[in-house]
Design an enzyme around this catalytic site. Sequence first.
Site, mmCIF file in Angstrom:
data_model
loop_
_atom_site.group_PDB
_atom_site.id
_atom_site.type_symbol
_atom_site.label_atom_id
_atom_site.label_comp_id
_atom_site.label_asym_id
_atom_site.label_seq_id
_atom_site.Cartn_x
_atom_site.Cartn_y
_atom_site.Cartn_z
ATOM 1 N N HIS A 65 0.826 -1.223 0.000
ATOM 2 C CA HIS A 65 0.000 0.000 0.000
ATOM 3 C C HIS A 65 0.852 1.262 0.000
ATOM 4 O O HIS A 65 0.394 2.323 -0.388
ATOM 5 C CB HIS A 65 -0.926 0.006 1.223
ATOM 6 C CG HIS A 65 -2.195 -0.733 0.997
ATOM 7 N ND1 HIS A 65 -2.280 -1.793 0.127
ATOM 8 C CD2 HIS A 65 -3.435 -0.577 1.521
ATOM 9 C CE1 HIS A 65 -3.526 -2.247 0.112
ATOM 10 N NE2 HIS A 65 -4.244 -1.525 0.956
ATOM 11 N N ASP A 73 -0.624 -7.625 1.459
ATOM 12 C CA ASP A 73 -0.112 -6.252 1.426
ATOM 13 C C ASP A 73 1.376 -6.208 1.782
ATOM 14 O O ASP A 73 1.775 -5.659 2.825
ATOM 15 C CB ASP A 73 -0.928 -5.382 2.399
ATOM 16 C CG ASP A 73 -0.539 -3.915 2.326
ATOM 17 O OD1 ASP A 73 -0.920 -3.160 3.243
ATOM 18 O OD2 ASP A 73 0.157 -3.533 1.366
ATOM 19 N N SER A 116 2.785 1.995 8.530
ATOM 20 C CA SER A 116 2.593 0.857 7.610
ATOM 21 C C SER A 116 3.927 0.395 7.058
ATOM 22 O O SER A 116 4.812 1.203 6.765
ATOM 23 C CB SER A 116 1.688 1.268 6.444
ATOM 24 O OG SER A 116 0.429 1.665 6.936
#
Length: 232
Positions: free
Chosen positions: A41, A89, A183
């Site tokens: 992402h 991801d 992230s």
Amino acid sequence: ILRGEETTPHQRPYMTSLQVAGEHICGGFLISDQWVLSAAHCLEDVGNETLQVLVGAHSLSEPERNKRLAGVQELFPHPNSSAGNPHDDLLLIQLKEKVSINSDVQFLAFQRQDRDVPAGTPCEVAGWGIISNTGKRPDKLHQVELAVLSRATCNTRTHYDGAVTEKLMCTESKRKDSCKGDSGGPLVCNGVAEGVVATGSRICGNWKKPGIYTRIGPYVTWIESVLAGAHR
Ligand SMILES: CC(C)CC(=O)Nc1cccc(-c2cccc(CN)c2)c1
């Protein structure tokens, strides 16, 4: 990182900051001297600008002895990753050159067995993500200890209502949590990277929306195949 603390400088020498135009966008960590594991992402924030990888840092702004900005040779997002879907991801980043390993630049072992971390296990997550829900960005690396939450609890209706597959894992998120900009960083349990911070819900610090992490164990074959197949 919400309600954590500043890391003791250079005590997590595997941590990297993914940067675009000198700005931190995501975490990541060194798995070898030429490869970084992060979240797919993170590429959504990149566009066609140049991605760079900062290694050996504690402060994003101050000069530090072993701080280096590494170039990217090639990007390998997981083939099944896509915008808006929390599954698969993961992103492997091949650096242009091997980074020199030293006291501030080290790589971190990752879990190679596909076995769940027991609920309640205390793990740690670190990053340069926001440290308040008003979006305050830290200059220095922060970290927080979070307990693993069982998938059963994480999949209850009030939480993620069955969306958490066996390739994901959860941590408690009551006040302390990972958040925007974290992230791609590693969830470290007993000194081993067990997960990679996924965005999941964009809510941070609310117990009803636990932190979601991509488990690494299920992806070892993919990681090994990319590392073996890439050239240079
Ligand atoms: C009020 C603001 C904080 C809203 C916002 O921008 N949230 C946002 C955006 C993008 C990613 C994330 C995010 C990343 C990693 C982990 C988590 C949750 N553990 C959230 C959270």
